[in-house]
Design an enzyme around this catalytic site. Structure first.
Site, PDB file in Angstrom:
ATOM      1  N   ILE A  14       0.831  -1.206   0.000  1.00  0.00           N
ATOM      2  CA  ILE A  14       0.000   0.000   0.000  1.00  0.00           C
ATOM      3  C   ILE A  14       0.868   1.259   0.000  1.00  0.00           C
ATOM      4  CG2 ILE A  14      -1.726   1.284   1.345  1.00  0.00           C
ATOM      5  CD1 ILE A  14      -2.636  -1.541   2.433  1.00  0.00           C
ATOM      6  N   TYR A 166      -1.676  -7.137  16.611  1.00  0.00           N
ATOM      7  CA  TYR A 166      -1.919  -6.228  15.478  1.00  0.00           C
ATOM      8  C   TYR A 166      -3.080  -5.292  15.780  1.00  0.00           C
ATOM      9  CZ  TYR A 166      -2.934  -4.710  10.674  1.00  0.00           C
ATOM     10  OH  TYR A 166      -3.155  -3.961   9.546  1.00  0.00           O
TER      11      TYR A 166
HETATM   12  N1  NAP Z   1      -3.214  -5.140   3.551  1.00  0.00           N
HETATM   13  C1  NAP Z   1      -4.324  -4.872   4.247  1.00  0.00           C
HETATM   14  O1  NAP Z   1      -5.374  -5.523   4.047  1.00  0.00           O
HETATM   15  C2  NAP Z   1      -4.337  -3.767   5.267  1.00  0.00           C
HETATM   16  C3  NAP Z   1      -5.576  -3.465   5.862  1.00  0.00           C
HETATM   17  C4  NAP Z   1      -5.630  -2.431   6.799  1.00  0.00           C
HETATM   18  C5  NAP Z   1      -4.474  -1.749   7.132  1.00  0.00           C
HETATM   19  N2  NAP Z   1      -3.271  -2.076   6.540  1.00  0.00           N
HETATM   20  C6  NAP Z   1      -2.079  -1.318   6.935  1.00  0.00           C
HETATM   21  O2  NAP Z   1      -1.469  -0.768   5.779  1.00  0.00           O
HETATM   22  C7  NAP Z   1      -0.073  -0.599   6.011  1.00  0.00           C
HETATM   23  C8  NAP Z   1       0.701  -1.193   4.855  1.00  0.00           C
HETATM   24  O3  NAP Z   1       0.401  -2.573   4.828  1.00  0.00           O
HETATM   25  P1  NAP Z   1       0.600  -3.488   3.524  1.00  0.00           P
HETATM   26  O4  NAP Z   1      -0.583  -4.339   3.419  1.00  0.00           O
HETATM   27  O5  NAP Z   1       1.046  -2.676   2.401  1.00  0.00           O
HETATM   28  O6  NAP Z   1       1.791  -4.416   4.063  1.00  0.00           O
HETATM   29  P2  NAP Z   1       3.066  -5.040   3.355  1.00  0.00           P
HETATM   30  O7  NAP Z   1       2.844  -5.247   1.909  1.00  0.00           O
HETATM   31  O8  NAP Z   1       3.442  -6.189   4.209  1.00  0.00           O
HETATM   32  O9  NAP Z   1       4.163  -3.850   3.496  1.00  0.00           O
HETATM   33  C9  NAP Z   1       4.586  -3.458   4.754  1.00  0.00           C
HETATM   34  C10 NAP Z   1       5.621  -2.359   4.600  1.00  0.00           C
HETATM   35  O10 NAP Z   1       6.062  -1.986   5.917  1.00  0.00           O
HETATM   36  C11 NAP Z   1       7.471  -2.105   5.946  1.00  0.00           C
HETATM   37  N3  NAP Z   1       7.979  -2.420   7.276  1.00  0.00           N
HETATM   38  C12 NAP Z   1       7.741  -3.520   8.017  1.00  0.00           C
HETATM   39  N4  NAP Z   1       8.464  -3.483   9.143  1.00  0.00           N
HETATM   40  C13 NAP Z   1       9.173  -2.321   9.112  1.00  0.00           C
HETATM   41  C14 NAP Z   1      10.113  -1.706   9.967  1.00  0.00           C
HETATM   42  N5  NAP Z   1      10.538  -2.299  11.106  1.00  0.00           N
HETATM   43  N6  NAP Z   1      10.626  -0.513   9.627  1.00  0.00           N
HETATM   44  C15 NAP Z   1      10.261   0.095   8.485  1.00  0.00           C
HETATM   45  N7  NAP Z   1       9.402  -0.448   7.601  1.00  0.00           N
HETATM   46  C16 NAP Z   1       8.863  -1.648   7.927  1.00  0.00           C
HETATM   47  C17 NAP Z   1       7.803  -3.203   4.951  1.00  0.00           C
HETATM   48  O11 NAP Z   1       9.168  -3.169   4.595  1.00  0.00           O
HETATM   49  P3  NAP Z   1       9.959  -4.513   4.090  1.00  0.00           P
HETATM   50  O12 NAP Z   1       9.631  -4.669   2.627  1.00  0.00           O
HETATM   51  O13 NAP Z   1      11.392  -4.187   4.344  1.00  0.00           O
HETATM   52  O14 NAP Z   1       9.458  -5.649   4.897  1.00  0.00           O
HETATM   53  C18 NAP Z   1       6.862  -2.826   3.815  1.00  0.00           C
HETATM   54  O15 NAP Z   1       7.392  -1.757   3.096  1.00  0.00           O
HETATM   55  C19 NAP Z   1       0.221  -1.271   7.354  1.00  0.00           C
HETATM   56  O16 NAP Z   1       0.309  -0.297   8.383  1.00  0.00           O
HETATM   57  C20 NAP Z   1      -0.996  -2.143   7.580  1.00  0.00           C
HETATM   58  O17 NAP Z   1      -1.247  -2.382   8.929  1.00  0.00           O
HETATM   59  C21 NAP Z   1      -3.189  -3.076   5.625  1.00  0.00           C
END
Ligand code: NAP
Length: 243
Positions: A14, A166
């Site tokens: 995202i 979470y």
């Molecule tokens: N996907 C969903 O359905 C959903 C729904 C509601 C909310 N969200 C929220 O949306 C946000 C993005 O989620 P996503 O679905 O895009 O997840 P994702 O594809 O797993 O990406 C997560 C991102 O966070 C980074 N990250 C993880 N640990 C980190 C750390 N210690 N320091 C800095 N960066 C870190 C990852 O970097 P690396 O590539 O290095 O691991 C990656 O860039 C999150 O806050 C999540 O809770 C997601």
């Protein structure tokens, strides 16, 4: 004057999509990535499509990261208009568990470090730069799973999703949103939490109904709110989600 945005966890998922869409509107986007090689790969993918962004290392576990990011933005851009606290983890990799009585100390602490504590440190450090903007916007990427109102209703559609670390870390993040928005109510800065939808990323898993390409809408709306827009809320696109 050019607008400057910083997005954490912007190398994929995202965060990457949000960076791309925001940069396409003419905003100067700085990608935050904990792994600079992954960040460069993301930057190259965007630049090969004619979208120019900047990059800085940001790891939520590095206590010096907020200062390093502050130094980078302050030297190069002097101010920050948009901060999107997007980086997040779901350490069990499964939203559909009930693990409140079994979750480990380590998982709780590591989840809170990424999803909550680091957001506070980073936001506090960058606030002086955001105060230099004439329309500062802070977006805390939360989730519908943060909602205590929905969790406490037995007929709620989110009932099966009880991954405690979470969910609780995002509820805490919402508290930060409310408190900071109130503290900044007499400034030009707006602070909101956003739920992007259930998105098909590594975190959301393959069964999520929303494609990554459609996941940017809530973060971008909150990042570009007009002067009379809301502050201190939890939103999915235009809809309000109950706390
Ligand atoms: N996907 C969903 O359905 C959903 C729904 C509601 C909310 N969200 C929220 O949306 C946000 C993005 O989620 P996503 O679905 O895009 O997840 P994702 O594809 O797993 O990406 C997560 C991102 O966070 C980074 N990250 C993880 N640990 C980190 C750390 N210690 N320091 C800095 N960066 C870190 C990852 O970097 P690396 O590539 O290095 O691991 C990656 O860039 C999150 O806050 C999540 O809770 C997601």
């Amino acid at each position: 004057m050019e607008k400057i945005a910083f997005i954490t966890g912007a190398n994929r998922g995202i965060g990457f999509e949000t960076a791309k869409r925001l940069a396409e509107t003419g905003i100067q986007v700085i990608l935050g990535s904990r792994d600079l090689d992954k960040g460069k790969k993301a930057l190259n993918e965007l630049s090969s499509n004619g979208i120019n962004v900047d990059l800085v290392k940001y790891d939520a576990f590095d206590q010096d990261a907020p200062q390093k990011v502050y130094d980078f933005i302050s030297e190069k851009y002097k101010k920050l208009d948009i901060l999107i606290n997007n980086a997040g983890v779901l350490l069990t990799g499964n939203l559909f568990v009930t693990n409140c009585s079994t979750v480990s100390d380590k998982d709780i602490k590591d989840t809170f470090q990424t999803n909550f504590f680091s957001v506070i440190s980073l936001t506090q450090k960058l606030l002086p730069l955001i105060k230099k903007s004439d329309a500062g916007r802070i977006v805390n990427v939360s989730t519908i799973l943060s909602s205590l109102t929905l969790h406490s209703s037995k007929d709620s559609p989110i009932s099966p999703a009880k991954e405690f670390a979470y969910n609780a870390s995002k509820t805490a993040l919402n508290a930060f949103t409310i408190h900071l928005a109130l503290e900044l109510k007499d400034t030009k800065i707006k602070v909101n939490s956003g739920h992007p939808g259930w998105v098909k990323t590594e975190l959301g898993g393959p069964n999520a109904p929303v494609e990554v390409e459609d996941s940017y809408k809530t973060s971008i709306r909150l990042a570009t709110l007009p002067e009379d827009g809301p502050s201190g809320g939890l939103f999915h696109e235009d809809d309000i989600i109950p706390w």
